[in-house]
Design a protein around this motif. Sequence first.
Motif, PDB file in Angstrom:
ATOM      1  N   GLU A 110      -5.452  -6.553  16.253  1.00 16.97           N
ATOM      2  CA  GLU A 110      -4.269  -6.876  17.064  1.00 16.97           C
ATOM      3  C   GLU A 110      -4.722  -7.608  18.309  1.00 16.97           C
ATOM      4  O   GLU A 110      -5.619  -7.136  19.008  1.00 16.97           O
ATOM      5  CB  GLU A 110      -3.553  -5.594  17.534  1.00 16.97           C
ATOM      6  N   ASP A 138       0.850  -1.213   0.000  1.00 16.82           N
ATOM      7  CA  ASP A 138       0.000   0.000   0.000  1.00 16.82           C
ATOM      8  C   ASP A 138       0.872   1.244   0.000  1.00 16.82           C
ATOM      9  O   ASP A 138       0.668   2.170  -0.784  1.00 16.82           O
ATOM     10  CB  ASP A 138      -0.822   0.069   1.296  1.00 16.82           C
ATOM     11  N   GLU A 149      -6.113 -10.034  21.389  1.00 14.67           N
ATOM     12  CA  GLU A 149      -7.449 -10.526  21.767  1.00 14.67           C
ATOM     13  C   GLU A 149      -8.501  -9.495  21.402  1.00 14.67           C
ATOM     14  O   GLU A 149      -8.289  -8.292  21.594  1.00 14.67           O
ATOM     15  CB  GLU A 149      -7.500 -10.749  23.284  1.00 14.67           C
ATOM     16  N   ARG A 201     -11.625  -7.109  21.748  1.00 17.99           N
ATOM     17  CA  ARG A 201     -12.294  -6.446  22.889  1.00 17.99           C
ATOM     18  C   ARG A 201     -13.719  -6.990  23.003  1.00 17.99           C
ATOM     19  O   ARG A 201     -14.317  -7.412  21.997  1.00 17.99           O
ATOM     20  CB  ARG A 201     -12.326  -4.934  22.668  1.00 17.99           C
ATOM     21  N   ASP A 253     -12.623  -7.480   2.813  1.00 20.00           N
ATOM     22  CA  ASP A 253     -11.203  -7.794   2.989  1.00 20.00           C
ATOM     23  C   ASP A 253     -11.000  -9.117   3.723  1.00 20.00           C
ATOM     24  O   ASP A 253     -10.311  -9.980   3.232  1.00 20.00           O
ATOM     25  CB  ASP A 253     -10.420  -6.664   3.658  1.00 20.00           C
ATOM     26  N   GLY A 291     -11.667   1.788  11.987  1.00 25.44           N
ATOM     27  CA  GLY A 291     -10.442   1.825  11.182  1.00 25.44           C
ATOM     28  C   GLY A 291     -10.750   1.938   9.690  1.00 25.44           C
ATOM     29  O   GLY A 291     -11.873   2.285   9.297  1.00 25.44           O
ATOM     30  N   ASN A 292      -9.760   1.598   8.875  1.00 19.59           N
ATOM     31  CA  ASN A 292      -9.946   1.744   7.425  1.00 19.59           C
ATOM     32  C   ASN A 292     -10.867   0.673   6.837  1.00 19.59           C
ATOM     33  O   ASN A 292     -11.441   0.885   5.766  1.00 19.59           O
ATOM     34  CB  ASN A 292      -8.583   1.703   6.710  1.00 19.59           C
ATOM     35  N   ASN A 293     -11.022  -0.456   7.511  1.00 16.97           N
ATOM     36  CA  ASN A 293     -12.010  -1.435   7.046  1.00 16.97           C
ATOM     37  C   ASN A 293     -13.401  -0.803   7.131  1.00 16.97           C
ATOM     38  O   ASN A 293     -14.200  -0.927   6.196  1.00 16.97           O
ATOM     39  CB  ASN A 293     -11.914  -2.715   7.897  1.00 16.97           C
ATOM     40  N   ASP A 328     -13.813   1.610   4.240  1.00 24.62           N
ATOM     41  CA  ASP A 328     -14.293   0.968   3.005  1.00 24.62           C
ATOM     42  C   ASP A 328     -15.818   0.883   3.045  1.00 24.62           C
ATOM     43  O   ASP A 328     -16.499   1.072   2.026  1.00 24.62           O
ATOM     44  CB  ASP A 328     -13.734  -0.459   2.872  1.00 24.62           C
ATOM     45  N   LEU A 378     -13.714  -5.022  11.171  1.00 24.56           N
ATOM     46  CA  LEU A 378     -12.258  -5.135  11.350  1.00 24.56           C
ATOM     47  C   LEU A 378     -11.644  -5.812  10.132  1.00 24.56           C
ATOM     48  O   LEU A 378     -12.218  -6.771   9.602  1.00 24.56           O
ATOM     49  CB  LEU A 378     -11.948  -6.016  12.569  1.00 24.56           C
ATOM     50  N   GLY A 379     -10.466  -5.337   9.741  1.00 22.15           N
ATOM     51  CA  GLY A 379      -9.763  -5.958   8.622  1.00 22.15           C
ATOM     52  C   GLY A 379      -8.382  -6.407   9.052  1.00 22.15           C
ATOM     53  O   GLY A 379      -8.238  -7.102  10.073  1.00 22.15           O
ATOM     54  N   THR A 380      -7.384  -5.947   8.321  1.00 19.80           N
ATOM     55  CA  THR A 380      -6.015  -6.393   8.606  1.00 19.80           C
ATOM     56  C   THR A 380      -5.434  -5.761   9.871  1.00 19.80           C
ATOM     57  O   THR A 380      -4.357  -6.138  10.312  1.00 19.80           O
ATOM     58  CB  THR A 380      -5.079  -6.058   7.428  1.00 19.80           C
ATOM     59  N   GLY A 381      -6.163  -4.800  10.459  1.00 25.31           N
ATOM     60  CA  GLY A 381      -5.617  -4.086  11.624  1.00 25.31           C
ATOM     61  C   GLY A 381      -5.884  -4.758  12.964  1.00 25.31           C
ATOM     62  O   GLY A 381      -5.471  -4.234  13.997  1.00 25.31           O
ATOM     63  N   VAL A 438      -3.439  -1.591  -6.209  1.00 28.17           N
ATOM     64  CA  VAL A 438      -2.228  -1.748  -5.379  1.00 28.17           C
ATOM     65  C   VAL A 438      -1.183  -2.481  -6.211  1.00 28.17           C
ATOM     66  O   VAL A 438      -1.506  -3.455  -6.909  1.00 28.17           O
ATOM     67  CB  VAL A 438      -2.549  -2.533  -4.078  1.00 28.17           C
TER      68      VAL A 438
HETATM   69  N1  LIG Z   1      -5.388  -3.615   0.932  1.00 24.28           N
HETATM   70  C1  LIG Z   1      -5.354  -2.331   0.713  1.00 24.28           C
HETATM   71  O1  LIG Z   1      -4.507  -1.910   0.034  1.00 24.28           O
HETATM   72  C2  LIG Z   1      -6.303  -1.406   1.297  1.00 24.28           C
HETATM   73  C3  LIG Z   1      -7.047  -1.764   2.382  1.00 24.28           C
HETATM   74  N2  LIG Z   1      -7.929  -0.969   2.982  1.00 24.28           N
HETATM   75  C4  LIG Z   1      -8.687  -1.404   4.121  1.00 24.28           C
HETATM   76  O2  LIG Z   1      -7.988  -1.062   5.286  1.00 24.28           O
HETATM   77  C5  LIG Z   1      -8.032  -2.145   6.202  1.00 24.28           C
HETATM   78  C6  LIG Z   1      -6.958  -2.005   7.202  1.00 24.28           C
HETATM   79  O3  LIG Z   1      -7.218  -0.822   7.895  1.00 24.28           O
HETATM   80  P1  LIG Z   1      -6.608  -0.476   9.332  1.00 24.28           P
HETATM   81  O4  LIG Z   1      -7.118   0.844   9.689  1.00 24.28           O
HETATM   82  O5  LIG Z   1      -5.159  -0.681   9.302  1.00 24.28           O
HETATM   83  O6  LIG Z   1      -7.184  -1.613  10.236  1.00 24.28           O
HETATM   84  P2  LIG Z   1      -8.674  -2.142  10.526  1.00 24.28           P
HETATM   85  O7  LIG Z   1      -9.739  -1.260  10.082  1.00 24.28           O
HETATM   86  O8  LIG Z   1      -8.688  -3.535  10.075  1.00 24.28           O
HETATM   87  O9  LIG Z   1      -8.634  -2.202  12.092  1.00 24.28           O
HETATM   88  C7  LIG Z   1      -8.352  -1.047  12.891  1.00 24.28           C
HETATM   89  C8  LIG Z   1      -9.410  -0.944  13.923  1.00 24.28           C
HETATM   90  O10 LIG Z   1      -9.449  -2.165  14.649  1.00 24.28           O
HETATM   91  C9  LIG Z   1      -9.441  -1.886  16.031  1.00 24.28           C
HETATM   92  N3  LIG Z   1      -8.836  -3.029  16.707  1.00 24.28           N
HETATM   93  C10 LIG Z   1      -7.591  -3.508  16.599  1.00 24.28           C
HETATM   94  N4  LIG Z   1      -7.428  -4.584  17.374  1.00 24.28           N
HETATM   95  C11 LIG Z   1      -8.585  -4.770  18.026  1.00 24.28           C
HETATM   96  C12 LIG Z   1      -9.037  -5.717  18.982  1.00 24.28           C
HETATM   97  N5  LIG Z   1      -8.229  -6.666  19.421  1.00 24.28           N
HETATM   98  N6  LIG Z   1     -10.292  -5.649  19.421  1.00 24.28           N
HETATM   99  C13 LIG Z   1     -11.121  -4.694  18.985  1.00 24.28           C
HETATM  100  N7  LIG Z   1     -10.770  -3.752  18.064  1.00 24.28           N
HETATM  101  C14 LIG Z   1      -9.508  -3.780  17.607  1.00 24.28           C
HETATM  102  C15 LIG Z   1      -8.663  -0.620  16.147  1.00 24.28           C
HETATM  103  O11 LIG Z   1      -9.041   0.013  17.333  1.00 24.28           O
HETATM  104  P3  LIG Z   1      -7.939   0.802  18.224  1.00 24.28           P
HETATM  105  O12 LIG Z   1      -8.743   1.439  19.310  1.00 24.28           O
HETATM  106  O13 LIG Z   1      -7.023  -0.261  18.721  1.00 24.28           O
HETATM  107  O14 LIG Z   1      -7.288   1.760  17.291  1.00 24.28           O
HETATM  108  C16 LIG Z   1      -9.101   0.148  14.905  1.00 24.28           C
HETATM  109  O15 LIG Z   1     -10.305   0.819  15.152  1.00 24.28           O
HETATM  110  C17 LIG Z   1      -7.971  -3.348   5.312  1.00 24.28           C
HETATM  111  O16 LIG Z   1      -8.414  -4.511   5.945  1.00 24.28           O
HETATM  112  C18 LIG Z   1      -8.893  -2.900   4.185  1.00 24.28           C
HETATM  113  O17 LIG Z   1     -10.247  -3.168   4.508  1.00 24.28           O
HETATM  114  C19 LIG Z   1      -8.066   0.419   2.470  1.00 24.28           C
HETATM  115  O18 LIG Z   1      -9.313   0.893   2.562  1.00 24.28           O
HETATM  116  C20 LIG Z   1      -7.724   0.501   0.985  1.00 24.28           C
HETATM  117  C21 LIG Z   1      -6.411  -0.046   0.692  1.00 24.28           C
END
Ligand SMILES: NC(=O)C1=CN([C@@H]2O[C@H](COP(=O)(O)OP(=O)(O)OC[C@H]3O[C@@H](n4cnc5c(N)ncnc54)[C@H](OP(=O)(O)O)[C@@H]3O)[C@@H](O)[C@H]2O)[C@H](O)CC1
Length: 503
Positions: A137, A13, A139, A141, A162, A57-59, A62, A132-135, A213
């Motif tokens: 981490e 990315d 256990e 919540r 995703d 997050g970014n998931n 989307d 939630l997607g690739t982000g 990508v």
């Molecule tokens: N592949 C690509 O090129 C693209 C992918 N896209 C999309 O982006 C996601 C990845 O986005 P990212 O923001 O990095 O991560 P997520 O949205 O998956 O997750 C972040 C949120 O998850 C929360 N989180 C993390 N761990 C936990 C947990 N253990 N329990 C509960 N919640 C959790 C985190 O919360 P924090 O408070 O910890 O910050 C975030 O809220 C990818 O999967 C694609 O869908 C792009 O859109 C385009 C390019």
Amino acid sequence: MYICTAQQMRELDAYTIEYGGLNELLLMEIAGNAVSHALIHNDLTRDAIITIVCGAGNNGGDGFVIARRLKEMGYNCSLFLAYEPQHLKGVAAQHFTIYNKNFPNDWQLCDQQLTRLKQQLGESTYIIDCLLGTGLEGELRLYEETLIQCINDATAYKIAVDLPSGLHATNGRIPTIAVHAKKTYTLAAPKTGFFLQQGPAVIGEWHCLNISVKIAAHAKLGMDLPQVIDDKLVSSGIPYRPADGHKGVFGYSWIIAGSSKYIGAAVFCSNAAFQTGCGIVELTTTSAIHIAIASQSPDILLTSYDEALEIPNKANVIAFGPGLGREKPTLHQAILQKITALNHPLIIDADGLYYATNMQEQLKKRSAPTILTPHPGEMAMLLKRSIDEVENNRFGVAKELAKRYDAFVLYKGHRTIITAPNGQQWLCPIGDDALGRGGTGDVLTGLLTSLLAQGSQPMAAMQVAVYIHAAAASEVGKRTGNYKMTAWQLIDALAIKLGQYIR
Ligand SMILES: NC(=O)C1=CN([C@@H]2O[C@H](COP(=O)(O)OP(=O)(O)OC[C@H]3O[C@@H](n4cnc5c(N)ncnc54)[C@H](OP(=O)(O)O)[C@@H]3O)[C@@H](O)[C@H]2O)[C@H](O)CC1
Ligand SMILES: [K+]
């Protein structure tokens, strides 16, 4: 098609943004667009009631794009946010603002008691999971766990964006709970977790969407990405079969297998080789079972390893191991010594791998290709680790074994991984519990032997063998039920499957 870990996806990315002239906002727009198009073309009916559940997050970002696009096109689509909009960051926040400009206040917050969400999910025909997607981490919540439970409790058709929320993108683990998706639209590349641990159980049918990508940059970035075996690759790997070919053209397989206890292993392996096009199959086994085999399989030439081992001079590939047992270690070790020194492609399977543990150095020095075909227990034995350790690192240990023996490795599993001595890896994306029966591994070795005998190179033979074997088993399973498939039925189905894939 390449497979990525979450970290590799982030690096690709970042590369796309730096060198491809795209920014994060645009990439998210492309991603959301690609998913909404796929949904409209493949899934949604005009009367569909759609609910999109978005995380912070970014998931979730989307999901805002998908919701806007579907609403623009007149679909009945409701948007639920897991968190207040002020918690959104970066491009997800920007896309929420864009959504809200176009559809002011047309969204709801998942309330504390989740009553609104539960009611909406209950009335939906489709749930689009953008929590939630690739982000992810560590256990999950408790709050996200409850949201995922609500999604799973609903009877709607669930589509993950995703990856299913709660699944770890890289290792395929589900620390707590994950969305049970019927379908997953994954972005840019399937993630390694789709094929490991619990991943295959929750991703449903998966499709990869191109979102600009730059996956091709992986080599420049020093990434060594595995690839998925697909129909096209299988078709191109099946050896050419000239119409005027005679038995000498289609190879001579020499199979060293079987014992008084494991007669079936020898029968299934040699029949799988013969019934998938090999010109001649010679089976060397204990003379005690010759009559049993001859009455069942008159097409197979029989010799005995109870006496001095005769090396058939026409053989062009050797398979060693199915059903040998471990009762005659001196004999079998001596046979492996002898055949290791020959200049033939050599497949070592099952108990043959037990004897191979003493011969790493000799096997490494071979000039002809060696193919090792361990299941997880045999991999653990070869690397002297626990089954848990090897299964937690399937791609890694397959590479390690290939390097140690300078061999090709076919690492069996729900999703079999094949590895070349140079570390290049391919994964078979199909296969189910129909294959979880005694005898199916012997059939795979027979098919692999046959393809090599007919002239395939080792990597192509392994790609074709694992895929055809899995595809044939699924088809038999559909006909007979997965409880009932026998090795014989699988052998019958192999040649038909091969025929369907011939160019
Ligand atoms: N592949 C690509 O090129 C693209 C992918 N896209 C999309 O982006 C996601 C990845 O986005 P990212 O923001 O990095 O991560 P997520 O949205 O998956 O997750 C972040 C949120 O998850 C929360 N989180 C993390 N761990 C936990 C947990 N253990 N329990 C509960 N919640 C959790 C985190 O919360 P924090 O408070 O910890 O910050 C975030 O809220 C990818 O999967 C694609 O869908 C792009 O859109 C385009 C390019
Ligand atoms: K998701």
